[in-house]
Design an enzyme around this catalytic site. Sequence first.
Site, PDB file in Angstrom:
ATOM      1  N   HIS A 131       0.867  -1.187   0.000  1.00  0.00           N
ATOM      2  CA  HIS A 131       0.000   0.000   0.000  1.00  0.00           C
ATOM      3  C   HIS A 131       0.900   1.231   0.000  1.00  0.00           C
ATOM      4  O   HIS A 131       2.006   1.196   0.531  1.00  0.00           O
ATOM      5  CB  HIS A 131      -0.841  -0.050   1.283  1.00  0.00           C
ATOM      6  CG  HIS A 131      -1.925   0.966   1.385  1.00  0.00           C
ATOM      7  ND1 HIS A 131      -1.698   2.262   1.774  1.00  0.00           N
ATOM      8  CD2 HIS A 131      -3.263   0.875   1.168  1.00  0.00           C
ATOM      9  CE1 HIS A 131      -2.841   2.918   1.798  1.00  0.00           C
ATOM     10  NE2 HIS A 131      -3.806   2.104   1.434  1.00  0.00           N
ATOM     11  N   ASP A 171       2.848  -4.489   8.175  1.00  0.00           N
ATOM     12  CA  ASP A 171       1.621  -3.727   7.982  1.00  0.00           C
ATOM     13  C   ASP A 171       0.454  -4.710   8.131  1.00  0.00           C
ATOM     14  O   ASP A 171       0.175  -5.492   7.225  1.00  0.00           O
ATOM     15  CB  ASP A 171       1.643  -3.075   6.596  1.00  0.00           C
ATOM     16  CG  ASP A 171       0.292  -2.479   6.207  1.00  0.00           C
ATOM     17  OD1 ASP A 171      -0.681  -2.617   6.971  1.00  0.00           O
ATOM     18  OD2 ASP A 171       0.216  -1.881   5.117  1.00  0.00           O
ATOM     19  N   GLN A 176      -4.647  -5.329   6.906  1.00  0.00           N
ATOM     20  CA  GLN A 176      -5.626  -6.256   6.322  1.00  0.00           C
ATOM     21  C   GLN A 176      -5.581  -7.637   6.969  1.00  0.00           C
ATOM     22  O   GLN A 176      -6.310  -8.532   6.542  1.00  0.00           O
ATOM     23  CB  GLN A 176      -5.404  -6.392   4.809  1.00  0.00           C
ATOM     24  CG  GLN A 176      -5.588  -5.102   4.026  1.00  0.00           C
ATOM     25  CD  GLN A 176      -7.033  -4.611   3.993  1.00  0.00           C
ATOM     26  OE1 GLN A 176      -7.970  -5.345   4.334  1.00  0.00           O
ATOM     27  NE2 GLN A 176      -7.229  -3.372   3.595  1.00  0.00           N
ATOM     28  N   LYS A 186     -10.834  -0.537  10.065  1.00  0.00           N
ATOM     29  CA  LYS A 186     -11.006  -1.716   9.209  1.00  0.00           C
ATOM     30  C   LYS A 186     -11.424  -2.939  10.023  1.00  0.00           C
ATOM     31  O   LYS A 186     -11.612  -4.016   9.488  1.00  0.00           O
ATOM     32  CB  LYS A 186      -9.708  -2.022   8.461  1.00  0.00           C
ATOM     33  CG  LYS A 186      -9.327  -0.947   7.447  1.00  0.00           C
ATOM     34  CD  LYS A 186      -8.068  -1.344   6.716  1.00  0.00           C
ATOM     35  CE  LYS A 186      -7.412  -0.190   5.989  1.00  0.00           C
ATOM     36  NZ  LYS A 186      -8.149   0.262   4.807  1.00  0.00           N
ATOM     37  N   CYS A 211      -4.822   2.424  -3.675  1.00  0.00           N
ATOM     38  CA  CYS A 211      -3.582   2.892  -3.017  1.00  0.00           C
ATOM     39  C   CYS A 211      -2.446   1.898  -3.226  1.00  0.00           C
ATOM     40  O   CYS A 211      -1.606   1.703  -2.340  1.00  0.00           O
ATOM     41  CB  CYS A 211      -3.788   3.173  -1.530  1.00  0.00           C
ATOM     42  SG  CYS A 211      -4.937   4.493  -1.225  1.00  0.00           S
TER      43      CYS A 211
HETATM   44  N1  PLP Z   1      -2.001  -0.788   4.509  1.00  0.00           N
HETATM   45  C1  PLP Z   1      -2.949  -1.526   3.938  1.00  0.00           C
HETATM   46  C2  PLP Z   1      -2.620  -2.922   3.514  1.00  0.00           C
HETATM   47  C3  PLP Z   1      -4.220  -1.013   3.743  1.00  0.00           C
HETATM   48  O1  PLP Z   1      -5.146  -1.755   3.154  1.00  0.00           O
HETATM   49  C4  PLP Z   1      -4.497   0.298   4.180  1.00  0.00           C
HETATM   50  C5  PLP Z   1      -5.821   0.905   3.954  1.00  0.00           C
HETATM   51  O2  PLP Z   1      -6.417   0.792   2.924  1.00  0.00           O
HETATM   52  C6  PLP Z   1      -3.486   1.031   4.777  1.00  0.00           C
HETATM   53  C7  PLP Z   1      -2.244   0.451   4.937  1.00  0.00           C
HETATM   54  C8  PLP Z   1      -3.691   2.425   5.253  1.00  0.00           C
HETATM   55  O3  PLP Z   1      -4.574   2.437   6.330  1.00  0.00           O
HETATM   56  P1  PLP Z   1      -5.112   3.804   6.924  1.00  0.00           P
HETATM   57  O4  PLP Z   1      -5.620   4.597   5.758  1.00  0.00           O
HETATM   58  O5  PLP Z   1      -6.196   3.389   7.865  1.00  0.00           O
HETATM   59  O6  PLP Z   1      -3.972   4.473   7.602  1.00  0.00           O
END
Ligand code: PLP
Length: 416
Positions: free
Chosen positions: A130, A208, A211, A234, A373
């Site tokens: 991401h 990270d 998900q 999420k 993203c």
């Molecule tokens: N990392 C992953 C794998 C994601 O799916 C997301 C959100 O879509 C993020 C990071 C970023 O999360 P946030 O926008 O809640 O900071």
Amino acid sequence: MEHSVERTYFIETVRADFPILNQEHHPGVPLIYLDNAASSQKPRSVIEAMDDYYRRYNANVHRGIHKLSEQATAAYEGARVKIRKFINASSKREIIFTRGTTEGINLVAQTWGRANLKPGDVVLSTVMEHHSNIVPWQILAAEKEFVIKYIPLREDGTLDMDVYTRLLNEGGVKLVTVMHVSNVLGTINPVAEIARQAHAAGALILVDGAQSTPHMPVDVQALDADFFVFSGHKMLGPTGSGVLYGKRALLEAMPPWMGGGDMIASVRLEGSTWNELPYKFEAGTPSIAEAIGLGYAIDYLAEIGMETIQAHEHTLTEYVLERLSEVPDLKVYGPDADRKGAVAAFTFAGIHPHDVAQMLDAEGIAVRAGHHCAMPLHDYLGLAASTRASFYLYNRLSEVDSLIEALYKARKAFYR
Ligand code: PLP
């Protein structure tokens, strides 16, 4: 088809806890919410816990000696304890509240990264990340002149672990920063093995978990993650809530990021000293209602059980992949159901992903279209965009049927 969902928990009982699900998306068309990878819906218990805080004991934390502040502090710190247990951290001092995954990664980059990365060092990441796990490192690399290398994918959308080993062996790697589960491919990365190899090469690992934490049991000690980040919104919690877990010795050694109230032990005009963990990294008034809400979200998930939720989602994943494979001209990205979370990103030959999403919306089905993203991943796959359906504990197998029906309808409209 037998609905094995009913063997794990009563889906309708769960759905009744989510007020937003019980509505019409358009007159006469019920809502089918399949955009859970972007953000999940909230159960009544989370909404009511936040409402209760504002109605009954709204006050700042850690500061007042009055009863309301004590109540707010107890609830805020109580949420931290729930999170510690949920991800099996060894101490609540290792749990830093953030606004979400993005903030957690930026915090590590700007503290640990800024203090430790030098010209010529290597940060190893993957092409499936991401943007929030790419851009913070690029920003810092422009200043500190370290190198970022990316692990490529195999044909099936899993990480090429041979190349990973080779990149580690090339030397200089200080940090491996990798997503646990892909928000596009759904790929479940072998994080424990990635961590084992990283540590053997003298590198740290940041995971990270945006998900993974909402969808499967997470044990940060079993994974041996040095840093682990995730977002509350999420996983049934509110926006503006999230967590950075870090091993205590690392967090102790890191300088603070933002300066201000609560993160200090003392402030003199000549200089300041820092508060103990976790407060060193929580400058200013935190998102109190949001942290409390996240605590209630964790209660909700834990009550059902993460293994149970994972089993339900696995059933959904198997079913949606099977049904999507029947649709002509449609291509799904990522590995098979056994190595994949409940995410199905796909393209339809000749139909723009945004048009697909719009046609699904007309049928009451909320999905996301775009690069999610993950522009580098889409470039890697040779795509400008994809349409993504993503599932959660409250989705029914019959909603997969509705999705497939709507896709056939879209196909007919476009190819006529
Ligand atoms: N990392 C992953 C794998 C994601 O799916 C997301 C959100 O879509 C993020 C990071 C970023 O999360 P946030 O926008 O809640 O900071």
